[in-house]
Design a protein around this motif. Structure first.
Motif, PDB file in Angstrom:
ATOM      1  N   HIS A 289       0.852  -1.178   0.000  1.00  0.00           N
ATOM      2  CA  HIS A 289       0.000   0.000   0.000  1.00  0.00           C
ATOM      3  C   HIS A 289       0.891   1.232   0.000  1.00  0.00           C
ATOM      4  CE1 HIS A 289      -3.139   2.868   0.987  1.00  0.00           C
ATOM      5  NE2 HIS A 289      -4.026   1.909   0.732  1.00  0.00           N
ATOM      6  N   ARG A 291       0.656   4.098   1.170  1.00  0.00           N
ATOM      7  CA  ARG A 291       0.731   4.938   2.359  1.00  0.00           C
ATOM      8  C   ARG A 291       1.460   4.253   3.516  1.00  0.00           C
ATOM      9  NH1 ARG A 291      -5.579   7.054   2.229  1.00  0.00           N
ATOM     10  NH2 ARG A 291      -5.432   8.161   0.246  1.00  0.00           N
ATOM     11  N   GLU A 292       1.950   3.073   3.306  1.00  0.00           N
ATOM     12  CA  GLU A 292       2.599   2.345   4.394  1.00  0.00           C
ATOM     13  C   GLU A 292       4.102   2.595   4.464  1.00  0.00           C
ATOM     14  OE1 GLU A 292       1.536  -1.709   3.810  1.00  0.00           O
ATOM     15  OE2 GLU A 292      -0.506  -1.455   4.594  1.00  0.00           O
ATOM     16  N   GLU A 296       9.330  -1.596   4.201  1.00  0.00           N
ATOM     17  CA  GLU A 296       9.078  -2.981   3.804  1.00  0.00           C
ATOM     18  C   GLU A 296       9.466  -3.210   2.347  1.00  0.00           C
ATOM     19  OE1 GLU A 296       5.675  -6.411   4.453  1.00  0.00           O
ATOM     20  OE2 GLU A 296       5.223  -4.311   4.903  1.00  0.00           O
TER      21      GLU A 296
END
Length: 958
Positions: A289, A291-292, A296
């Motif tokens: 996503h 917005r994360e 990661e």
């Protein structure tokens, strides 16, 4: 200051129809990948910028120098966006220095970039800037002076999104912020705004190892693409923008996988991830996503590379080699103990180094593994190889592809099975078929009489043989088709089409593609579709497609009443309900990728492997594999796989580039043209097999090469450079031994009567190509001087030699036939159809073990017998080098054509022919015994599958 209009005008001077040109307007020769062209242009720009700076400092006229620099900048301008170093922002900053007339600073910046590209020092991950370069804080290699950073493997990540310069800078800084000193790898990003740009970047930037696709990207670049038109195929779906955002990402992912299947793909989106994950292509490793954040993503990028970088068996062997051990087993050389304390062979360590002996072991535990029953790191290494090469299973072989071919043959073929094989194949196929007891049908390749070599087997000939076997009621006994892809001389099959049409006749036919010289092909987007493993996967995908079933039903209805003659001229497609994809490929990793000598792989894509083959394959593997394999070879196969997975694309592109440079050098040098000529696709592949009509596909751009490789029955590997030398008056074997190897140390494998074959590989360098060109020019110059000084008698002899080598020799012989004694008994023929040409090579081979049944005959006596209508049958393989294929096999009848061909050969090396005694042939009594044994075996002994079984007693005197 130079205006935009002036820059545009100057750029047009330096390009034509998308092909790079020099300052004189001449099309540049030899460039077939944009990366090499880019590096050379930077090197030229460095020299031009230095001249400009010197002229300006001396207050001399600078217009001519400025024009040249401007033209070179305009060559680079449209392509620099596809690389992370120096980056489009830095490039534009450098251009501003030039435009402002700050020539000295500009020259320093250009020199820094050029040297970093030449040395690859930019891979150290130290951020580069124009400011650092022009203030002399960059050292000569392009690194920041005084900075010491451990060298880590470097890669680049493609980010596909239409973003502003500020957004791009922010993303780059954010990802850099996640770097840690203990990261195993380091990377930079390349940002492109469109589908078209992403495809181009994947084709030309070798450093790309991953791609992050975001939601907002355009279809077309919006920029002038003419500068890259010669190097790329920038096709994109016409209706791309009619799809949803996620569908566009999926289409782009599929396009990138088609070019670079090794790329790790990631998707960053803003909608519900669960909805996308359910239908998105399996080509994507992860979905994030937007917005994360990017942590990661950063970790996933590094993890994806780490997965390909792993070399489990090499690492296990390396770790084991540094453990103290007590060896109470075989192998005295283990850990070098029989050498270290020796008084007489310590120079062995001086030459090889200690580590190779530290790694010598016969252990199959302690972190290592058994080749015959792998369960640990060796099995993991083979699984990684399967993923890299697109197979379902991969097995390592330590005795070359000769053994690999025998393993596959023995695993799949039972005595009496009919196998179709190219007669012009490697000897390992002949011996493998003999050992397995196959009934062999030899297929003839099309001849190239002018150059005394064979091409490849036409598909029409293969179909004709299968249809003939079907008419004879023997199709159920046909097990396998064995073909060489590509041939030694570079002819490449359309593997998928061959399998598709053959499966339409024989749905369970097994295919063995001998790709001993073609392992590298997996890593080039044009080559890849013609490899056995890719073709197998593609064919299986089509057979499972519901739409294909509809196509087949309609096609089957159209041809249901077609005759065999009509089927020969029809493009056949297999029944998806009956066809099984059963494909094997054997590859010599040591020949075209990185491995120690004899390192090979067997790749398997067989739907029925677990059910029908696995146990037999294991037994065949055990039969032909040493119980004491060389662990160094196995470790090198593991590392060779790693290299191919991470830089195979780059290395193969360079291999092709250097081959084309060699071709251009030979064909454009006035002296070399006088005596030598590079044979083209049109020379080696007849027009009937080239519907594209393109005689030199690679030289006419990537699009034409792709067209030829998609549509022609055969394609020519451009890395095989066959040079015709007939005009020298020197035969190929003499040219190889005396002129190339003895005088100049140039090693080659293959010659014919009037040609020599040069092959580039992933280890070829520009310097080695330059040396070869230098050697060829030296030979041509010496020959030119020698011809000039010849007497009339010497010139007449020379001209005679040239005529002999430039005219066709005796026609290359087709396979004659097996003698009736080695053909199936009439009682074994289950159908009313015509007799078919298969022969039992094993019976013919082992019968010759009784020396009393054989004799030697000189060619003149054989000719006399043939003139009287008496059959003469070979008792052994007869193989001249060159060309290196058996002209006669055990049980085959001599023909006048074969004798004429053998008499016309210039080579002195013929296996199976003794100069003092002639050919080894069977006496009449041997043929009587063979016939009686055949008929007796047919009436007495039958195996479970209805095939006659033969034993040693069947070959004894009656």
């Amino acid at each position: 200051m130079v205006s935009g209009a002036d820059l545009t005008r100057r750029f047009r001077i330096h390009t034509a129809k998308g092909r790079p040109m020099n300052s004189a307007g001449t099309v540049l020769q030899g460039y077939n990948n944009l990366s090499q062209y880019r590096k050379d242009t930077w090197s030229t720009l460095e020299e031009a910028a230095e001249r400009l700076a010197v002229a300006a400092a001396a207050d001399r006229p600078v217009d001519a120098h400025a024009d040249r620099v401007s033209g070179l900048l305009e060559r680079l301008n449209p392509i620099e966006r596809y690389w992370a170093f120096p980056g489009p922002q830095a490039f534009q900053a450098g251009r501003r220095l030039f435009t402002a007339g700050k020539y000295t600073r500009f020259a320093r910046a250009v020199a820094s970039v050029s040297r970093a590209l030449a040395s690859d020092s930019f891979r150290n991950g130290i951020p580069w800037s124009v400011a650092a370069a022009i203030t002399d804080t960059m050292d000569q290699s392009g690194s920041t002076t005084g900075t010491s950073t451990p060298q880590r493997p470097y890669f680049e990540v493609l980010v596909v999104e239409d973003m502003t310069e500020a957004q791009e800078r922010a993303l780059r800084q954010e990802l850099r912020a996640w770097r840690r000193p203990d990261d195993e790898f380091i990377y930079e990003i390349v940002v492109v705004p469109s589908f078209e740009d992403a495809v181009i970047a994947a084709r030309i930037n070798f450093s790309l190892q991953a791609c992050v696709i975001k939601r907002r990207f355009a279809q077309h670049s919006g920029r002038d693409m003419s500068a890259v038109a010669h190097f790329v195929d920038d096709r994109s779906p016409n209706d791309l923008m009619e799809h949803s955002v996620e569908e566009r990402a999926d289409l782009l992912g599929k396009a990138l996988v088609g070019i670079r299947p090794e790329l790790d793909l990631y998707l960053m989106t803003e909608i519900t991830l669960e909805d996308v994950a359910g239908w998105l292509s399996h080509d994507f490793r992860r979905i994030f996503h937007s917005r994360e954040g990017t942590l990661e993503l950063h970790l996933s990028l590094l993890g994806g590379i780490e997965e390909r970088y792993r070399s489990p068996f090499f690492n296990a062997l390396q770790k084991y080699s540094h453990r103290p051990t007590g060896v109470f087993h075989a192998l005295p050389i283990s850990q070098g103990k029989s050498i270290v304390n020796s008084h007489w062979i310590k120079d062995m360590i001086d030459f090889y180094g200690l580590d190779i002996f530290l790694a010598e072991t016969s252990a199959t535990c302690g972190g290592l593994d058994s080749l015959l029953e792998p369960t640990g790191p060796l099995r993991e290494a083979q699984d990684l190889a399967a993923r890299t090469f697109g197979s379902r299973q991969t097995f390592f072989a330590t005795n070359g592809t000769s053994t690999a071919n025998k393993i596959v043959c023995q695993a799949l073929v039972q005595p009496g099975d009919i196998v179709l094989v190219d007669r012009n194949c490697h000897q390992s196929h002949h011996y493998g078929l003999m050992l397995s007891g196959a009934h062999v049908i030899y297929l003839d390749a099309y001849p190239l009489n002018e150059y005394s070599m064979y091409g490849a087997v036409p598909l029409r000939s293969i179909k004709a043989q299968l249809l003939e076997l079907r008419r004879a009621g023997k199709l159920d006994r046909v097990k396998m088709l064995m073909l060489t892809n590509c041939t030694f001389d570079g002819m490449v099959y359309d593997a998928e089409r061959v399998m598709q049409e053959c499966l339409a006749i024989k749905p369970d036919l097994v295919f063995l593609w001998d790709e001993a010289w073609f392992a590298f092909a997996r890593f080039h987007p044009v080559y890849r579709p013609r490899t056995g493993m890719h073709s197998a996967g593609s064919l299986l995908g089509k057979l499972r497609d519901p739409q294909y079933r509809k196509v087949f039903a309609a096609w089957n209805e159209q041809i249901k009443d077609a005759t065999d003659a009509e089927l020969l001229d029809t493009r056949l497609i297999p029944d998806p309900a009956r066809a099984r994809v059963r494909v094997y490929a054997t590859q010599s990793t040591h020949k075209t990728l990185t491995s120690l000598r004899q390192g090979s792989m067997i790749h398997v894509f067989d739907q029925d492997f677990g059910q029908k083959v696995e146990e037999n394959f294991h037994e065949a593997y055990m039969a032909h594999t040493s119980t004491s394999p060389n662990y160094q070879i196995l470790a090198s196969l593991d590392l060779g796989r790693r290299q191919a997975a991470l830089e195979g694309f780059e290395l193969v592109q360079k291999q092709v580039e250097y081959a084309m440079r060699l071709r251009d050098a030979v064909d454009n040098h006035p002296l070399l043209r006088k005596y030598m000529r590079c044979l083209t696709t049109a020379d080696l592949i007849p027009a009937e097999f080239r519907p594209s009509g393109i005689g030199q596909p690679l030289r006419s751009g990537l699009k034409n090469m792709q067209l030829a490789w998609r549509s022609d029955e055969f394609a020519l590997d451009p890395c095989r450079v066959t040079i015709s030398i007939g005009a020298t008056g020197i035969d190929g074997d003499t040219f190889k031994r005396e002129y190339l190897m003895d005088r100049h140390g140039v090693q080659i494998n293959k010659t014919s009567r009037n040609s020599v074959l040069f092959m580039t590989n992933i280890g070829t360098t520009r310097s080695s190509v330059a040396y070869l060109i230098e050697v060829l020019v030296k030979i041509a110059r010496e020959l030119d001087e020698k011809v000039t000084d010849m007497s009339l008698a010497e010139r007449a002899a020379h001209e005679h030699a040239v005529r002999r080598l430039t005219s066709s020799s005796a026609p290359l012989p087709d396979f004659s036939s097996f003698h009736d004694a080695f053909r199936p008994s009439p009682a074994d023929d289950p159908g009313p159809g015509p007799a078919t040409p298969e022969g039992d090579v094993r019976r013919a081979f082992f019968l010759s073990y009784d020396d009393s049944l054989c004799e030697y005959l000189m060619p003149e006596l054989i000719q006399e017998k043939l003139d009287r209508g008496v059959d003469v049958v070979s008792a052994t393989y007869v193989t001249p080098y060159p060309p290196g294929f058996p002209v006669l096999v055990p049980g085959q009848k001599f023909s006048r054509q074969i004798l004429d061909y053998m008499n016309s050969l210039d080579t002195s090396e013929v296996h199976g022919l003794r100069a003092d005694r002639g050919y080894r042939v069977y006496i009449d009594k041997a043929l009587e015994i063979a016939r009686e044994a055949r008929d007796g075996a047919s009436s007495r002994k039958v195996t479970n599958d209805g095939v006659p079984d033969y034993s040693a007693s069947d070959f004894q005197d009656s």
